[in-house]
Design a protein around this motif. Structure first.
Motif, short mmCIF file in Angstrom:
data_model
loop_
_atom_site.label_atom_id
_atom_site.label_comp_id
_atom_site.label_asym_id
_atom_site.label_seq_id
_atom_site.Cartn_x
_atom_site.Cartn_y
_atom_site.Cartn_z
N ALA A 112 1.07 -1.21 0.02
CA ALA A 112 0.15 0.25 -0.11
C ALA A 112 0.95 1.52 -0.19
O ALA A 112 1.45 1.28 1.27
N CYS A 113 0.73 1.81 -1.13
CA CYS A 113 1.99 2.44 -0.89
C CYS A 113 1.50 3.65 -2.31
O CYS A 113 0.39 4.29 -3.18
N GLY A 114 1.87 5.43 -1.40
CA GLY A 114 1.63 6.31 -2.56
C GLY A 114 0.37 6.83 -2.26
O GLY A 114 -0.37 6.80 -2.17
N GLY A 115 -0.64 6.89 -3.81
CA GLY A 115 -1.50 7.29 -4.36
C GLY A 115 -2.91 6.45 -2.99
O GLY A 115 -3.57 6.61 -3.53
N ALA A 116 -2.30 5.03 -2.69
CA ALA A 116 -3.01 4.45 -2.15
C ALA A 116 -3.46 5.40 -0.31
O ALA A 116 -4.89 4.47 -0.19
N PRO A 137 6.51 6.73 -1.85
CA PRO A 137 8.35 6.81 -3.44
C PRO A 137 8.26 7.99 -3.55
O PRO A 137 8.97 8.84 -4.68
N HIS A 138 7.65 9.38 -3.33
CA HIS A 138 6.99 10.41 -3.58
C HIS A 138 8.49 10.95 -4.47
O HIS A 138 8.83 11.54 -5.38
N THR A 139 9.47 11.12 -3.10
CA THR A 139 10.65 11.67 -3.13
C THR A 139 11.22 11.18 -3.76
O THR A 139 12.52 11.73 -4.15
N MET A 143 9.08 13.37 -6.75
CA MET A 143 7.73 14.02 -6.18
C MET A 143 7.26 14.73 -4.72
O MET A 143 8.41 14.41 -4.16
N VAL A 144 7.02 16.09 -4.90
CA VAL A 144 6.34 16.12 -3.50
C VAL A 144 5.32 15.40 -3.00
O VAL A 144 4.26 15.41 -3.61
N SER A 145 4.87 14.84 -1.87
CA SER A 145 4.27 14.43 -0.63
C SER A 145 3.44 15.33 -0.64
O SER A 145 3.79 15.67 0.79
N MET A 164 8.42 8.01 6.95
CA MET A 164 7.75 7.56 5.48
C MET A 164 7.85 8.16 4.33
O MET A 164 8.58 7.77 3.76
N MET A 165 7.97 9.43 4.72
CA MET A 165 7.80 10.10 3.47
C MET A 165 9.08 10.68 2.91
O MET A 165 8.96 10.54 1.44
N LEU A 166 9.94 11.40 4.10
CA LEU A 166 10.62 11.37 3.01
C LEU A 166 11.99 10.13 2.73
O LEU A 166 12.91 10.16 2.05
N MET A 167 11.95 9.40 3.35
CA MET A 167 12.47 7.88 3.21
C MET A 167 12.53 7.50 2.03
O MET A 167 13.41 6.80 1.45
N GLY A 168 11.24 7.90 1.61
CA GLY A 168 10.75 6.96 -0.22
C GLY A 168 10.79 5.67 -0.14
O GLY A 168 10.09 4.89 0.76
#
Length: 263
Positions: A112-116, A137-139, A143-145, A164-168
């Motif tokens: 479950a990732c990104g747009g999920a 995976p954004h960063t 891409m900006v999360s 979670m957001m920064l580790m991609g």
């Protein structure tokens, strides 16, 4: 398009229990959401507002590999030139965004990732199989999360969201850790996620529906005030911070093939 008419969704309602199951049905694409699926989700949620026989819902994904991996990378979404405007087809895929106040329980197996997180952020709680794994995976891909971060900030401690957001793609959150930080309400035995979500939904569907829907609306209202300022800034942050599409494609093509760390 009403329930049952979808192509990339499976929609099944049980009049005896009052529970409907909405299944993302693109397992060959890890249940990634293309534009047609986004429209089907919005139509399905809105149609269920008029179906009084359904009093609670379960959202899940087909197959064993993924609940949902966000937007399909083959989807083409033209963007306006203004940094203050952004067209995001995922903004209308969740039940709350479509004015559905019947409770929705997410049953997650696999990735479950990104747009999920647009979906998980608008479900009322999450039940997970032990194989569930969460990451953004954004960063990694330039891409900006923004919307994902705003939604998950309502579910997890700030430091956990930031990590979670920064580790991609370098790191994934296991079902166990997701439970520890509050993203997941229960980790089931392997293969038991859907049955447990259905059991929960069945109990809720047996309660007086006006009281249930009022409670769902009250809980969502408690989150709206904190989330609204972040969501309002999202279009500018994305327009200013996203790498050009060509650079994103380069980063995606050069993604690591090694196993990410799971914690």
């Amino acid at each position: 398009m009403g329930p049952g008419a979808a192509v990339s969704l499976r929609v099944r309602a049980d009049p005896d229990t009052g529970v409907a199951v909405v299944t993302l049905n693109r397992p060959e694409r890890l249940n990634a959401i293309d534009l047609a699926t986004a429209h089907e989700l919005a139509d399905t949620w809105r149609a269920f507002r008029f179906d009084d026989s359904v009093r609670a819902l379960v959202l899940t994904g087909a197959g064993d590999r993924a609940f949902c991996t966000g937007i399909d990378r083959d989807a083409v979404v033209p963007q306006p030139n203004s940094p203050y405007s952004q067209d995001d087809p995922l903004l209308r895929i969740g039940p709350k965004s479509n004015d559905l106040w019947k409770p929705v329980v997410a049953a997650v197996r696999g990735l479950a990732c990104g747009g999920a997180f647009y979906l998980l952020g608008e479900c009322d709680f999450v039940v997970a199989d032990p194989t569930a794994a969460f990451f953004d995976p954004h960063t990694t891909y330039g891409m900006v999360s923004a919307y994902e971060s705003a939604l998950m900030a309502q579910r997890m401690p700030a430091g956990e969201v930031a990590r979670m957001m920064l580790m991609g793609t370098a790191e994934r959150i296991s079902a166990r850790r997701a439970h520890e930080v509050g993203l997941v309400s229960e980790v089931t035995e392997e293969g038991g996620h859907l049955a447990t979500a259905l059991q929960c939904a069945g109990v809720i569907a047996g309660h007086p529906t006006e009281a249930v829907q009022g409670t769902v609306r009250a809980l969502w209202a408690a989150q709206e005030a904190a989330r609204a300022p972040a969501v309002a800034q999202a279009p500018q942050l994305i327009a200013l911070g996203n790498a050009p599409a060509e650079r994103q494609a380069e980063l995606f093509a050069g993604r690591r093939t090694g196993s990410p760390r799971v914690r």
